[in-house]
Design a protein around this motif. Sequence first.
Motif, PDB file in Angstrom:
ATOM      1  N   ASP A  89       9.665   7.257  11.310  1.00  0.00           N
ATOM      2  CA  ASP A  89       9.575   8.915  11.353  1.00  0.00           C
ATOM      3  C   ASP A  89      10.007   9.412  10.055  1.00  0.00           C
ATOM      4  OD1 ASP A  89      10.426  11.186  11.951  1.00  0.00           O
ATOM      5  OD2 ASP A  89      11.792  11.009  13.344  1.00  0.00           O
ATOM      6  N   GLU A  90       9.044   9.921   9.664  1.00  0.00           N
ATOM      7  CA  GLU A  90       9.282  10.611   8.161  1.00  0.00           C
ATOM      8  C   GLU A  90      10.398  11.515   8.136  1.00  0.00           C
ATOM      9  OE1 GLU A  90       5.212  11.419   5.853  1.00  0.00           O
ATOM     10  OE2 GLU A  90       4.846  11.071   7.986  1.00  0.00           O
ATOM     11  N   ASN A  91      10.757  12.300   9.125  1.00  0.00           N
ATOM     12  CA  ASN A  91      11.799  13.233   9.100  1.00  0.00           C
ATOM     13  C   ASN A  91      13.202  12.627   9.402  1.00  0.00           C
ATOM     14  OD1 ASN A  91      10.104  15.354   8.746  1.00  0.00           O
ATOM     15  ND2 ASN A  91       9.280  15.164  10.810  1.00  0.00           N
ATOM     16  N   ASN A  92      13.328  11.279   9.360  1.00  0.00           N
ATOM     17  CA  ASN A  92      14.420  10.493   9.875  1.00  0.00           C
ATOM     18  C   ASN A  92      14.479   9.084   9.088  1.00  0.00           C
ATOM     19  OD1 ASN A  92      16.889  10.079  11.132  1.00  0.00           O
ATOM     20  ND2 ASN A  92      15.866   9.013  12.836  1.00  0.00           N
ATOM     21  N   ALA A 111      11.568  19.772  13.154  1.00  0.00           N
ATOM     22  CA  ALA A 111      10.804  19.436  11.938  1.00  0.00           C
ATOM     23  C   ALA A 111       9.291  20.288  12.384  1.00  0.00           C
ATOM     24  CB  ALA A 111      10.420  18.072  11.763  1.00  0.00           C
ATOM     25  N   GLU A 112       8.763  19.950  13.442  1.00  0.00           N
ATOM     26  CA  GLU A 112       7.597  20.630  14.013  1.00  0.00           C
ATOM     27  C   GLU A 112       7.863  22.078  14.152  1.00  0.00           C
ATOM     28  OE1 GLU A 112       3.932  21.235  14.902  1.00  0.00           O
ATOM     29  OE2 GLU A 112       4.628  19.464  14.154  1.00  0.00           O
ATOM     30  N   ALA A 113       8.916  22.683  14.467  1.00  0.00           N
ATOM     31  CA  ALA A 113       9.177  24.123  14.841  1.00  0.00           C
ATOM     32  C   ALA A 113       9.285  24.590  13.309  1.00  0.00           C
ATOM     33  CB  ALA A 113      10.483  24.339  15.523  1.00  0.00           C
ATOM     34  N   ALA A 114       9.912  23.984  12.564  1.00  0.00           N
ATOM     35  CA  ALA A 114       9.831  24.487  11.149  1.00  0.00           C
ATOM     36  C   ALA A 114       8.588  24.639  10.428  1.00  0.00           C
ATOM     37  CB  ALA A 114      10.883  23.571  10.215  1.00  0.00           C
ATOM     38  N   ALA A 115       7.848  23.488  10.674  1.00  0.00           N
ATOM     39  CA  ALA A 115       6.550  23.553   9.977  1.00  0.00           C
ATOM     40  C   ALA A 115       5.514  24.624  10.798  1.00  0.00           C
ATOM     41  CB  ALA A 115       5.813  22.144  10.177  1.00  0.00           C
ATOM     42  N   GLU A 116       5.754  25.028  11.659  1.00  0.00           N
ATOM     43  CA  GLU A 116       5.005  25.832  12.523  1.00  0.00           C
ATOM     44  C   GLU A 116       5.275  27.255  12.234  1.00  0.00           C
ATOM     45  OE1 GLU A 116       2.609  25.165  14.921  1.00  0.00           O
ATOM     46  OE2 GLU A 116       2.343  27.293  15.274  1.00  0.00           O
TER      47      GLU A 116
END
Length: 285
Positions: free
Chosen positions: A30-33, A276-281
């Motif tokens: 998991d790149e975010n963790n 992370a997905e929400a931030a990217a969005e």
Amino acid sequence: MTEREQNQTKAQSAPVVAVVLAAGFGTRFDENNPKQLVSVGGRPIVCWSIEAFESNPRVSDIIVVVNARVNDMVNTLIDENGYGKVRAIVPGGEERVDSTLAALELLKQAGVPGNAKILIHDSVRPFVARSSIDGCIDALDRFEAATVAFASTDTVLLTEDLGDRKVVRAVPDRPDTFRAQTPQAFRFDTINKAYELAAADPDFHPTDDTRVVVDYLPDTPVAIVEGSETNLKITTQADMPIAEGIAAKLTGRSAAAAGEEAAKQEAKARMRAVFAEAAAEMRRH
Ligand SMILES: Nc1ccn([C@@H]2O[C@H](COP(=O)(O)OP(=O)(O)OP(=O)(O)O)[C@@H](O)[C@H]2O)c(=O)n1
Ligand SMILES: C[C@](O)(CO)[C@H](O)COP(=O)(O)O
């Protein structure tokens, strides 16, 4: 330290330096963790690895290799836990070999002698056995290079790529096949020589240090040191419950507590991924 250990340490004529590689990006986990910071058995994975060398009286020094993402946290953990053998925390590189090279460069600058024993270890193999570390140190009295490895229980197929499909090229005898683990250990002069030769090769992308010696110093035998099933490399999320089980056995915690910890970790990882997905969005809009 026991009397035997004291004598062994005194008898060592060369420094024994552990290089703990913690500069990976964990793309399969998991790149975010960053997986090297994830807790197993209540302790960050990188701490288990550092402690395996810190607690071994035959290891004189430790170098930890990090990336920008984990740098601050690894520094904090080393300070908080008082790992006194850690001499430097150095930035790694894009690939594993670049991180090894960064450590070797630092050791050269520090004037480490050519006969030093260098033990290169994946930080994400938290449960390396004391016997494997000692086995590496001992093997270097007879060999210039050694690797911890675990005998394969499966028959291994060597393949070639036909473009649209792979086909079997050779089937080595199973007793001749091993799964590479770490530490991988080398006399300092030998690993430097192998890396110097490799640097001239533009197609140089090995995933471990043994390969660098095997490919570029083919006359240098690499001794096999006995590894173990529990010297697991944490590669994907699927490895976490197994790791928790091993940690539970080592720490004496119950399997239920280990299961709870694994579930907690999974939930945390899921939350992080959602954020992370929400931030990217949000960045996209
Ligand atoms: N540029 C790199 C790449 C890897 N490593 C380290 O080498 C070990 C190899 O394990 P691996 O599972 O391949 O780690 P990652 O490279 O982080 O994982 P992935 O390939 O999934 O990105 C890990 O301790 C990792 O931190 C490193 O120090 N520097
Ligand atoms: C060094 C290693 O751990 C030996 O098993 C391994 O090669 C690391 O990298 P990989 O990319 O996961 O094979």
